[in-house]
Design a protein around this motif. Structure first.
Motif, PDB file in Angstrom:
ATOM      1  N   THR A 133       0.819  -1.223   0.000  1.00 30.76           N
ATOM      2  CA  THR A 133       0.000   0.000   0.000  1.00 30.76           C
ATOM      3  C   THR A 133       0.847   1.265   0.000  1.00 30.76           C
ATOM      4  O   THR A 133       0.373   2.330   0.394  1.00 30.76           O
ATOM      5  CB  THR A 133      -0.941   0.004   1.220  1.00 30.76           C
ATOM      6  OG1 THR A 133      -0.160  -0.042   2.430  1.00 30.76           O
ATOM      7  CG2 THR A 133      -1.892  -1.194   1.190  1.00 30.76           C
ATOM      8  N   ALA A 134       2.094   1.180  -0.448  1.00 29.27           N
ATOM      9  CA  ALA A 134       2.994   2.342  -0.416  1.00 29.27           C
ATOM     10  C   ALA A 134       2.488   3.486  -1.278  1.00 29.27           C
ATOM     11  O   ALA A 134       2.680   4.662  -0.942  1.00 29.27           O
ATOM     12  CB  ALA A 134       4.392   1.933  -0.862  1.00 29.27           C
ATOM     13  N   ASP A 135       1.863   3.184  -2.414  1.00 27.18           N
ATOM     14  CA  ASP A 135       1.195   4.195  -3.255  1.00 27.18           C
ATOM     15  C   ASP A 135       2.114   5.375  -3.586  1.00 27.18           C
ATOM     16  O   ASP A 135       1.749   6.547  -3.421  1.00 27.18           O
ATOM     17  CB  ASP A 135      -0.075   4.684  -2.560  1.00 27.18           C
ATOM     18  CG  ASP A 135      -0.990   5.469  -3.509  1.00 27.18           C
ATOM     19  OD1 ASP A 135      -0.920   5.211  -4.723  1.00 27.18           O
ATOM     20  OD2 ASP A 135      -1.748   6.332  -3.029  1.00 27.18           O
ATOM     21  N   GLY A 136       3.324   5.064  -4.030  1.00 24.92           N
ATOM     22  CA  GLY A 136       4.243   6.112  -4.468  1.00 24.92           C
ATOM     23  C   GLY A 136       5.144   6.677  -3.392  1.00 24.92           C
ATOM     24  O   GLY A 136       6.113   7.377  -3.701  1.00 24.92           O
ATOM     25  N   MET A 137       4.839   6.419  -2.123  1.00 27.63           N
ATOM     26  CA  MET A 137       5.715   6.883  -1.050  1.00 27.63           C
ATOM     27  C   MET A 137       6.961   5.991  -0.990  1.00 27.63           C
ATOM     28  O   MET A 137       6.930   4.826  -1.407  1.00 27.63           O
ATOM     29  CB  MET A 137       4.988   6.847   0.296  1.00 27.63           C
ATOM     30  CG  MET A 137       3.725   7.692   0.348  1.00 27.63           C
ATOM     31  SD  MET A 137       2.871   7.596   1.951  1.00 27.63           S
ATOM     32  CE  MET A 137       3.739   8.860   2.866  1.00 27.63           C
ATOM     33  N   ARG A 138       8.037   6.534  -0.478  1.00 27.87           N
ATOM     34  CA  ARG A 138       9.261   5.735  -0.347  1.00 27.87           C
ATOM     35  C   ARG A 138       9.115   4.760   0.820  1.00 27.87           C
ATOM     36  O   ARG A 138       8.851   5.167   1.954  1.00 27.87           O
ATOM     37  CB  ARG A 138      10.475   6.630  -0.133  1.00 27.87           C
ATOM     38  CG  ARG A 138      11.741   5.809   0.083  1.00 27.87           C
ATOM     39  CD  ARG A 138      12.983   6.638   0.144  1.00 27.87           C
ATOM     40  NE  ARG A 138      14.113   5.815   0.538  1.00 27.87           N
ATOM     41  CZ  ARG A 138      15.361   6.254   0.657  1.00 27.87           C
ATOM     42  NH1 ARG A 138      15.632   7.521   0.394  1.00 27.87           N
ATOM     43  NH2 ARG A 138      16.326   5.448   1.031  1.00 27.87           N
ATOM     44  N   LEU A 139       9.286   3.466   0.533  1.00 31.36           N
ATOM     45  CA  LEU A 139       9.211   2.440   1.566  1.00 31.36           C
ATOM     46  C   LEU A 139      10.567   2.336   2.263  1.00 31.36           C
ATOM     47  O   LEU A 139      11.594   2.121   1.614  1.00 31.36           O
ATOM     48  CB  LEU A 139       8.830   1.098   0.961  1.00 31.36           C
ATOM     49  CG  LEU A 139       8.735  -0.083   1.933  1.00 31.36           C
ATOM     50  CD1 LEU A 139       7.581   0.113   2.909  1.00 31.36           C
ATOM     51  CD2 LEU A 139       8.572  -1.392   1.165  1.00 31.36           C
ATOM     52  N   VAL A 140      10.557   2.491   3.578  1.00 35.05           N
ATOM     53  CA  VAL A 140      11.790   2.444   4.372  1.00 35.05           C
ATOM     54  C   VAL A 140      11.667   1.322   5.388  1.00 35.05           C
ATOM     55  O   VAL A 140      10.748   1.316   6.212  1.00 35.05           O
ATOM     56  CB  VAL A 140      12.030   3.788   5.090  1.00 35.05           C
ATOM     57  CG1 VAL A 140      13.225   3.673   6.037  1.00 35.05           C
ATOM     58  CG2 VAL A 140      12.267   4.900   4.081  1.00 35.05           C
ATOM     59  N   GLY A 141      12.586   0.369   5.341  1.00 35.06           N
ATOM     60  CA  GLY A 141      12.620  -0.701   6.331  1.00 35.06           C
ATOM     61  C   GLY A 141      13.506  -0.329   7.505  1.00 35.06           C
ATOM     62  O   GLY A 141      14.425   0.492   7.371  1.00 35.06           O
ATOM     63  N   PRO A 142      13.281  -0.921   8.668  1.00 35.57           N
ATOM     64  CA  PRO A 142      14.053  -0.562   9.858  1.00 35.57           C
ATOM     65  C   PRO A 142      15.502  -1.028   9.830  1.00 35.57           C
ATOM     66  O   PRO A 142      16.314  -0.547  10.620  1.00 35.57           O
ATOM     67  CB  PRO A 142      13.283  -1.229  10.997  1.00 35.57           C
ATOM     68  CG  PRO A 142      12.541  -2.347  10.352  1.00 35.57           C
ATOM     69  CD  PRO A 142      12.198  -1.869   8.976  1.00 35.57           C
ATOM     70  N   ALA A 143      15.847  -1.941   8.928  1.00 37.04           N
ATOM     71  CA  ALA A 143      17.221  -2.460   8.886  1.00 37.04           C
ATOM     72  C   ALA A 143      17.687  -2.693   7.454  1.00 37.04           C
ATOM     73  O   ALA A 143      18.484  -3.583   7.198  1.00 37.04           O
ATOM     74  CB  ALA A 143      17.323  -3.747   9.696  1.00 37.04           C
ATOM     75  N   HIS A 144      17.185  -1.897   6.508  1.00 42.88           N
ATOM     76  CA  HIS A 144      17.548  -2.063   5.104  1.00 42.88           C
ATOM     77  C   HIS A 144      18.308  -0.872   4.538  1.00 42.88           C
ATOM     78  O   HIS A 144      18.720  -0.909   3.383  1.00 42.88           O
ATOM     79  CB  HIS A 144      16.278  -2.265   4.254  1.00 42.88           C
ATOM     80  CG  HIS A 144      15.501  -3.485   4.587  1.00 42.88           C
ATOM     81  ND1 HIS A 144      14.475  -3.485   5.495  1.00 42.88           N
ATOM     82  CD2 HIS A 144      15.601  -4.755   4.122  1.00 42.88           C
ATOM     83  CE1 HIS A 144      13.969  -4.710   5.584  1.00 42.88           C
ATOM     84  NE2 HIS A 144      14.628  -5.487   4.763  1.00 42.88           N
ATOM     85  N   GLU A 145      18.473   0.190   5.298  1.00 43.48           N
ATOM     86  CA  GLU A 145      18.999   1.448   4.775  1.00 43.48           C
ATOM     87  C   GLU A 145      20.342   1.784   5.427  1.00 43.48           C
ATOM     88  O   GLU A 145      20.445   1.892   6.650  1.00 43.48           O
ATOM     89  CB  GLU A 145      18.015   2.592   5.071  1.00 43.48           C
ATOM     90  CG  GLU A 145      16.607   2.372   4.559  1.00 43.48           C
ATOM     91  CD  GLU A 145      16.444   2.886   3.141  1.00 43.48           C
ATOM     92  OE1 GLU A 145      17.383   3.519   2.625  1.00 43.48           O
ATOM     93  OE2 GLU A 145      15.371   2.653   2.566  1.00 43.48           O
ATOM     94  N   GLU A 146      21.364   1.974   4.596  1.00 44.98           N
ATOM     95  CA  GLU A 146      22.677   2.307   5.145  1.00 44.98           C
ATOM     96  C   GLU A 146      22.657   3.633   5.894  1.00 44.98           C
ATOM     97  O   GLU A 146      23.370   3.800   6.891  1.00 44.98           O
ATOM     98  CB  GLU A 146      23.730   2.342   4.039  1.00 44.98           C
ATOM     99  CG  GLU A 146      24.137   0.966   3.545  1.00 44.98           C
ATOM    100  CD  GLU A 146      25.465   0.976   2.808  1.00 44.98           C
ATOM    101  OE1 GLU A 146      26.068   2.068   2.674  1.00 44.98           O
ATOM    102  OE2 GLU A 146      25.888  -0.106   2.364  1.00 44.98           O
ATOM    103  N   ASP A 147      21.838   4.589   5.434  1.00 45.12           N
ATOM    104  CA  ASP A 147      21.773   5.879   6.131  1.00 45.12           C
ATOM    105  C   ASP A 147      21.232   5.721   7.552  1.00 45.12           C
ATOM    106  O   ASP A 147      21.654   6.447   8.464  1.00 45.12           O
ATOM    107  CB  ASP A 147      20.904   6.866   5.357  1.00 45.12           C
ATOM    108  CG  ASP A 147      21.614   7.442   4.136  1.00 45.12           C
ATOM    109  OD1 ASP A 147      22.857   7.302   4.053  1.00 45.12           O
ATOM    110  OD2 ASP A 147      20.944   8.017   3.272  1.00 45.12           O
TER     111      ASP A 147
END
Length: 323
Positions: A133-147
């Motif tokens: 259901t992201a509908d164009g928003m950026r999906l951010v996982g709690p442990a998937h992003e180096e930043d």
């Protein structure tokens, strides 16, 4: 990812968050039989260390990506991190939490202006719903992003710059961003320091993934929300395998006892996940006897029911004074 990424994140969030304190407490040392340094991440504006990662992530996004907004899934502390950062940078935010979330964390996320959907029995179900259901928003996982990992690493640059002589650093592990970051920073700033991950035996997915050498799934039954993950994550597992000296499990009962010790011997309110480092220390006192040990209280967002259970703990459930 290396120390340069963490230092870059530190520059990105400079001025947004002051350093958090790291104190020692004689009564806690006496109880643990070790010299303990407590890093107080529960005093962050969201009550947990993850706010560092959220701010680093949003600071690095383009104006166009921020305008699209961010959607994520979380039991609470990661949710507050992203909601706080989105409010700070003016980005739309949507959070998916599992059904019946911690009411304290739910209220905090809503107060930060995020839209919250409660869906699914656990974090895995919430993740699927958020993706669908992201509908164009950026999906951010709690442990998937180096930043995110680099951002939370700033807690460990603070700690290990002030206390480079730590013999061991005990770090709670759910998704693993905190322990992964701790390992990266310690390898550069305090290579003698053993970084040890700690997870609940009732939700051992990260621990089992580390032991197996690849992400695996495992039952997810802990009451400690910050440790409640049902699978390992590739990014954090790669860093954990590179840098962790050991990875141990504690019971939920040991977590609760450690919460009580922090409350009564270190004037510190910790949620169950935030007490994991101390729980591991108290569970294996011979290993740490006389050593200088860092523990990170990663969060203090305990629900009223959780606090009641800690305060009602019987004397027999608390670890004895060892000194």
């Amino acid at each position: 990812m290396d120390l340069n990424d963490v230092l870059r994140a530190g520059r990105a969030i400079a001025g947004l968050l002051p350093p958090t304190p790291a104190w020692s407490y004689p009564l806690l040392d006496e109880t643990a039989g070790a010299r303990v340094v407590v890093k107080h991440e529960q005093v962050q504006p969201t009550g947990a260390f993850k706010v560092r990662g959220g701010l680093a992530l949003l600071a690095g996004m383009s104006v166009a990506d921020r305008a699209r907004g961010v959607v994520t899934y979380s039991t609470g502390n990661h949710a507050q991190s992203i909601a706080y950062a989105c409010r700070r940078f003016g980005a739309p935010c949507r959070i998916v939490m599992p059904a019946d979330p911690n009411p304290t964390k739910l209220a905090a996320v809503r107060a930060l202006g995020a839209r919250v959907d409660c869906h699914g029995a656990d974090l895995t179900a919430a993740q699927r719903y958020a993706a669908d259901t992201a509908d164009g928003m950026r999906l951010v996982g709690p442990a998937h992003e180096e930043d995110l990992v680099a951002g939370v690493g700033t807690a460990y640059t603070e700690l290990l710059t002030a206390h480079p002589d730590l013999d061991a650093l005990l770090v709670p592990v759910g998704g693993g961003s905190g322990a992964a970051a701790a390992g990266v920073v310690a390898a550069a700033l305090a290579p003698r320091c053993e970084v040890i991950g700690v997870q609940s035996a009732a939700s051992p997915a990260a621990h089992d993934s580390w032991r197996a050498g690849e992400p695996v799934e495992a039952p997810n039954r802990t009451a400690a929300e910050g440790l409640a993950t049902g699978s390992g994550f590739p990014l954090t597992q790669r860093l954990l395998r590179a840098h962790l000296r050991d990875f141990v499990l504690v019971s939920d009962e040991q977590l609760r006892a450690a919460q009580h010790v922090l409350l009564t011997r270190a004037h510190t309110l910790a949620e169950a996940a935030g007490a994991a480092g101390l729980a591991a220390l108290l569970a294996d006192p011979d290993r740490y006897a006389g050593r200088r040990v860092g523990i990170v209280v990663t969060g203090g967002n305990a629900s009223p029911a959780e606090l009641s259970a800690v305060l009602e703990s019987t004397a027999t459930s608390r670890p004895p004074v060892t000194a």
